[in-house]
Design a protein around this motif. Structure first.
Motif, PDB file in Angstrom:
ATOM      1  N   TYR A 241     -30.346 -17.475 -10.226  1.00 41.48           N
ATOM      2  CA  TYR A 241     -30.084 -18.714 -10.972  1.00 41.48           C
ATOM      3  C   TYR A 241     -30.059 -18.422 -12.473  1.00 41.48           C
ATOM      4  O   TYR A 241     -29.216 -18.950 -13.212  1.00 41.48           O
ATOM      5  N   ILE A 242     -30.975 -17.584 -12.910  1.00 40.99           N
ATOM      6  CA  ILE A 242     -31.035 -17.209 -14.326  1.00 40.99           C
ATOM      7  C   ILE A 242     -29.770 -16.452 -14.718  1.00 40.99           C
ATOM      8  O   ILE A 242     -29.185 -16.699 -15.775  1.00 40.99           O
ATOM      9  N   GLN A 243     -29.330 -15.539 -13.829  1.00 45.84           N
ATOM     10  CA  GLN A 243     -28.130 -14.759 -14.119  1.00 45.84           C
ATOM     11  C   GLN A 243     -26.900 -15.656 -14.247  1.00 45.84           C
ATOM     12  O   GLN A 243     -26.075 -15.468 -15.145  1.00 45.84           O
ATOM     13  N   LEU A 244     -26.779 -16.637 -13.363  1.00 46.37           N
ATOM     14  CA  LEU A 244     -25.633 -17.552 -13.433  1.00 46.37           C
ATOM     15  C   LEU A 244     -25.637 -18.353 -14.735  1.00 46.37           C
ATOM     16  O   LEU A 244     -24.591 -18.546 -15.363  1.00 46.37           O
ATOM     17  N   LEU A 245     -26.809 -18.836 -15.128  1.00 50.00           N
ATOM     18  CA  LEU A 245     -26.894 -19.593 -16.376  1.00 50.00           C
ATOM     19  C   LEU A 245     -26.473 -18.731 -17.559  1.00 50.00           C
ATOM     20  O   LEU A 245     -25.752 -19.185 -18.454  1.00 50.00           O
ATOM     21  N   ILE A 246     -26.897 -17.473 -17.550  1.00 45.70           N
ATOM     22  CA  ILE A 246     -26.507 -16.545 -18.616  1.00 45.70           C
ATOM     23  C   ILE A 246     -24.995 -16.322 -18.597  1.00 45.70           C
ATOM     24  O   ILE A 246     -24.320 -16.374 -19.629  1.00 45.70           O
ATOM     25  N   ASP A 247     -24.446 -16.092 -17.395  1.00 42.26           N
ATOM     26  CA  ASP A 247     -23.007 -15.845 -17.269  1.00 42.26           C
ATOM     27  C   ASP A 247     -22.177 -17.024 -17.750  1.00 42.26           C
ATOM     28  O   ASP A 247     -21.073 -16.845 -18.276  1.00 42.26           O
ATOM     29  N   VAL A 252     -29.813 -18.080 -24.495  1.00 36.66           N
ATOM     30  CA  VAL A 252     -30.994 -17.336 -24.031  1.00 36.66           C
ATOM     31  C   VAL A 252     -32.124 -17.337 -25.049  1.00 36.66           C
ATOM     32  O   VAL A 252     -33.234 -16.874 -24.761  1.00 36.66           O
ATOM     33  N   TYR A 253     -31.880 -17.875 -26.245  1.00 37.51           N
ATOM     34  CA  TYR A 253     -32.919 -17.899 -27.275  1.00 37.51           C
ATOM     35  C   TYR A 253     -33.707 -19.205 -27.293  1.00 37.51           C
ATOM     36  O   TYR A 253     -34.669 -19.351 -28.025  1.00 37.51           O
ATOM     37  N   LEU A 254     -33.286 -20.169 -26.461  1.00 38.49           N
ATOM     38  CA  LEU A 254     -33.962 -21.464 -26.458  1.00 38.49           C
ATOM     39  C   LEU A 254     -35.284 -21.482 -25.701  1.00 38.49           C
ATOM     40  O   LEU A 254     -36.240 -22.101 -26.155  1.00 38.49           O
ATOM     41  N   PRO A 255     -35.420 -20.853 -24.535  1.00 36.15           N
ATOM     42  CA  PRO A 255     -36.676 -20.994 -23.785  1.00 36.15           C
ATOM     43  C   PRO A 255     -37.867 -20.413 -24.533  1.00 36.15           C
ATOM     44  O   PRO A 255     -37.780 -19.393 -25.202  1.00 36.15           O
ATOM     45  N   GLN A 265     -42.598 -14.963 -13.284  1.00 37.37           N
ATOM     46  CA  GLN A 265     -41.187 -14.648 -13.135  1.00 37.37           C
ATOM     47  C   GLN A 265     -40.835 -13.372 -13.904  1.00 37.37           C
ATOM     48  O   GLN A 265     -39.973 -13.371 -14.781  1.00 37.37           O
ATOM     49  N   ASN A 266     -41.508 -12.256 -13.564  1.00 39.30           N
ATOM     50  CA  ASN A 266     -41.331 -11.033 -14.340  1.00 39.30           C
ATOM     51  C   ASN A 266     -39.889 -10.537 -14.337  1.00 39.30           C
ATOM     52  O   ASN A 266     -39.351 -10.159 -15.370  1.00 39.30           O
ATOM     53  N   GLU A 267     -39.233 -10.521 -13.147  1.00 37.68           N
ATOM     54  CA  GLU A 267     -37.865 -10.025 -13.065  1.00 37.68           C
ATOM     55  C   GLU A 267     -36.917 -10.900 -13.876  1.00 37.68           C
ATOM     56  O   GLU A 267     -36.051 -10.398 -14.597  1.00 37.68           O
ATOM     57  N   ALA A 268     -37.096 -12.215 -13.774  1.00 38.50           N
ATOM     58  CA  ALA A 268     -36.250 -13.135 -14.519  1.00 38.50           C
ATOM     59  C   ALA A 268     -36.488 -13.014 -16.023  1.00 38.50           C
ATOM     60  O   ALA A 268     -35.546 -13.054 -16.822  1.00 38.50           O
ATOM     61  N   VAL A 269     -37.742 -12.851 -16.401  1.00 46.27           N
ATOM     62  CA  VAL A 269     -38.078 -12.699 -17.818  1.00 46.27           C
ATOM     63  C   VAL A 269     -37.494 -11.410 -18.373  1.00 46.27           C
ATOM     64  O   VAL A 269     -36.945 -11.373 -19.483  1.00 46.27           O
ATOM     65  N   GLU A 270     -37.576 -10.346 -17.605  1.00 46.34           N
ATOM     66  CA  GLU A 270     -37.003  -9.070 -18.038  1.00 46.34           C
ATOM     67  C   GLU A 270     -35.490  -9.198 -18.226  1.00 46.34           C
ATOM     68  O   GLU A 270     -34.925  -8.652 -19.186  1.00 46.34           O
ATOM     69  N   LEU A 271     -34.844  -9.898 -17.310  1.00 43.05           N
ATOM     70  CA  LEU A 271     -33.404 -10.130 -17.430  1.00 43.05           C
ATOM     71  C   LEU A 271     -33.093 -10.886 -18.715  1.00 43.05           C
ATOM     72  O   LEU A 271     -32.154 -10.545 -19.447  1.00 43.05           O
ATOM     73  N   LEU A 273     -34.913 -11.007 -21.473  1.00 41.99           N
ATOM     74  CA  LEU A 273     -35.187 -10.152 -22.632  1.00 41.99           C
ATOM     75  C   LEU A 273     -34.057  -9.149 -22.849  1.00 41.99           C
ATOM     76  O   LEU A 273     -33.673  -8.866 -23.993  1.00 41.99           O
ATOM     77  N   ARG A 274     -33.537  -8.605 -21.747  1.00 40.28           N
ATOM     78  CA  ARG A 274     -32.424  -7.653 -21.871  1.00 40.28           C
ATOM     79  C   ARG A 274     -31.205  -8.348 -22.468  1.00 40.28           C
ATOM     80  O   ARG A 274     -30.493  -7.795 -23.298  1.00 40.28           O
ATOM     81  N   GLU A 275     -30.972  -9.580 -22.039  1.00 45.06           N
ATOM     82  CA  GLU A 275     -29.833 -10.335 -22.534  1.00 45.06           C
ATOM     83  C   GLU A 275     -29.994 -10.649 -24.013  1.00 45.06           C
ATOM     84  O   GLU A 275     -29.022 -10.646 -24.771  1.00 45.06           O
ATOM     85  N   ARG A 276     -31.220 -10.885 -24.443  1.00 41.47           N
ATOM     86  CA  ARG A 276     -31.467 -11.159 -25.859  1.00 41.47           C
ATOM     87  C   ARG A 276     -31.218  -9.924 -26.716  1.00 41.47           C
ATOM     88  O   ARG A 276     -30.830 -10.022 -27.887  1.00 41.47           O
ATOM     89  N   GLY A 277     -31.443  -8.774 -26.115  1.00 43.08           N
ATOM     90  CA  GLY A 277     -31.316  -7.532 -26.886  1.00 43.08           C
ATOM     91  C   GLY A 277     -29.918  -6.940 -26.876  1.00 43.08           C
ATOM     92  O   GLY A 277     -29.636  -6.007 -27.639  1.00 43.08           O
ATOM     93  N   ASN A 278     -29.047  -7.451 -26.022  1.00 47.56           N
ATOM     94  CA  ASN A 278     -27.698  -6.894 -25.915  1.00 47.56           C
ATOM     95  C   ASN A 278     -26.651  -7.993 -26.072  1.00 47.56           C
ATOM     96  O   ASN A 278     -26.715  -9.002 -25.362  1.00 47.56           O
ATOM     97  N   PRO A 279     -25.694  -7.813 -26.984  1.00 46.48           N
ATOM     98  CA  PRO A 279     -24.651  -8.836 -27.149  1.00 46.48           C
ATOM     99  C   PRO A 279     -23.752  -8.896 -25.917  1.00 46.48           C
ATOM    100  O   PRO A 279     -23.586  -7.907 -25.200  1.00 46.48           O
TER     101      PRO A 279
END
Length: 326
Positions: A241-247, A252-255, A265-271, A273-279
Motif C-alpha cells: 500500500y505504501i509503495q502504491l501511494l509513492i508510485d 513522502v515528506y508529510l508523515p 512498520q519497519n519495512e514500510a518505514v525503510e521504504l 526513508l529510501r524514497e526520501r533519500g532518492n529522487p
C-alpha cells in the motif's frame, strides 16, 4: 382557578380531542387505500413477480403510487425494494413505467446506494445506464463509492468511477476530529479494510494520494491533517500500500509517524526513508505530470483513448510491461 373554570377548560380539551380524533380517522381512511396499493406493489416486487408487477402498473391506481414509500416501518419505494433484493426484472419493469431513478428513502438513500450495499452488480449497471447519479443523494451522509470501497467490491467500484462518481468522495456529516474528517475517504477505507484491488483502482481513477480530499476549507480546519500514507502506517497496512501511494505521487515528506519508536512498520518505514533519500526517476515524474494534467481537465478516465503507443498507455495506467519470450 375556580371549579367552574376548571370544568370549562376540561370541556374545551375534550372537544379538541374529539375533533382531532375525527380528523385522524379521516386521514387514516384516505391513506389506508393508498397504503394497501403500495403494499400490493411491494409484495409483487418482493416475490420477484415481474409479470404481475407489469400488469398492476398498467392500472392508474397503482401507477399513482409507484414512487411512494410504504406504510409504517417501510423506509423506501418499490424501486428500493427491488434493488435491495437484487430483483433485476422488477427493477426494469419499474423503470419502464416511470419510477423516479434517484428517489430517496427515509435515510436519503437512493436505489443505487441500496444496490451497491447489496452488491448487486447487474442492478448497479442497470441504474447507472438509466442515468442514476453515481454519487447518490447529497442529503445522505455516505455515498456509493465510500460503500463499495469499504466492502471491497472492485467491479462495482469500477463501474461507479467509469460513470463519473467522485473518487475523492467525502462523508457529508463531519466527524468528531479534523484528522478523522480528512482521512476517512474511500482510499483510506480501502486500505484499512485490506482491499488492495479497490485501493489501486481508486488511485488509477485519480484519487488524491495524500488526503483523498479536495476540500480546501476542510483541510485548512486542521493544523496537522493526517495523510493517507500516515494513516496506512498507523493501521499496519502492508508495504504494498505504501509503495502504491509513492508510485502515484504521495508526498513522502508529510508523515511524522516514522519518528515514533512505537511503530512496528519497519519495512514500510525503510521504504519511505529510501524514497526520501532518492529522487524519482524522470520517467516516473513525467507519468505523474501527465496524470495530474488529465485529472485536472477531468480526463483521467480517457487514458486508453490517447493517440500514443500501447506501451505508453500501459505505463500511464501503471500496467506492467509484457514479458518478451525469446
Amino acid at each position: 382557578m375556580s371549579c367552574r373554570d376548571a370544568m370549562a377548560s376540561r370541556g374545551k380539551i375534550a372537544v379538541l380531542l374529539i375533533n382531532a380524533g375525527s380528523m385522524l380517522k379521516l386521514r387514516t381512511a384516505e391513506e389506508e387505500k393508498r397504503s394497501c396499493e403500495i403494499s400490493q406493489l411491494r409484495q409483487a416486487v418482493l416475490q420477484n413477480n415481474d409479470r404481475l408487477l407489469d400488469e398492476m402498473l398498467c392500472q392508474e391506481i397503482y401507477k399513482k403510487v409507484i414512487n411512494c414509500r410504504g406504510g409504517w416501518g417501510i423506509a423506501g419505494t418499490p424501486l428500493h425494494a427491488a434493488v435491495s433484493k437484487g430483483h433485476l426484472s422488477c427493477l426494469q419493469v419499474l423503470l419502464a413505467h416511470g419510477a423516479i431513478i434517484d428517489c430517496v428513502d427515509v435515510k436519503a438513500q437512493t436505489p443505487l446506494f441500496a444496490a451497491v450495499r447489496g452488491k448487486y452488480l447487474d442492478c448497479v449497471l442497470t441504474l447507472l445506464k438509466a442515468g442514476a447519479n453515481p454519487n447518490g443523494s447529497s442529503s445522505n451522509n455516505c455515498s456509493p463509492v465510500l460503500t463499495a470501497a469499504r466492502e471491497g467490491d472492485a467491479e462495482i467500484l469500477k463501474q461507479l468511477l467509469k460513470h463519473g462518481a467522485e473518487v475523492n468522495s467525502r462523508a457529508k456529516v463531519l466527524l468528531w476530529t479534523s484528522s478523522a474528517r480528512v482521512s476517512s475517504g474511500p482510499l483510506y477505507l480501502a486500505a484499512v479494510y485490506g482491499h488492495m484491488e479497490c485501493f489501486k483502482l481508486l488511485l488509477l481513477y485519480g484519487a488524491d494520494p495524500d488526503y483523498n480530499c479536495t476540500d480546501a476549507k476542510l483541510l485548512s480546519s486542521d493544523k496537522q491533517p493526517k495523510t493517507v500514507l500516515e494513516m496506512c502506517l498507523r493501521h499496519g497496512c502492508g508495504v504494498e500500500y505504501i509503495q502504491l501511494l509513492i508510485d502515484f505521487g504521495a508526498n513522502v515528506y508529510l508523515p511524522t509517524l516514522i519518528i515514533e519508536k512505537s511503530t512496528k512498520q519497519n519495512e514500510a518505514v525503510e521504504l519511505l526513508l529510501r524514497e526520501r533519500g532518492n529522487p524519482k526517476a524522470l520517467t516516473s515524474q513525467c507519468r505523474l505530470a501527465v496524470r495530474r494534467h488529465l485529472r485536472k481537465i477531468n480526463k483521467i478516465n480517457c487514458i486508453d483513448q490517447l493517440e500514443m503507443p500501447t506501451s505508453l498507455i500501459n505505463f500511464l495506467q501503471h500496467k506492467a510491461a509484457p514479458v518478451t519470450v525469446l
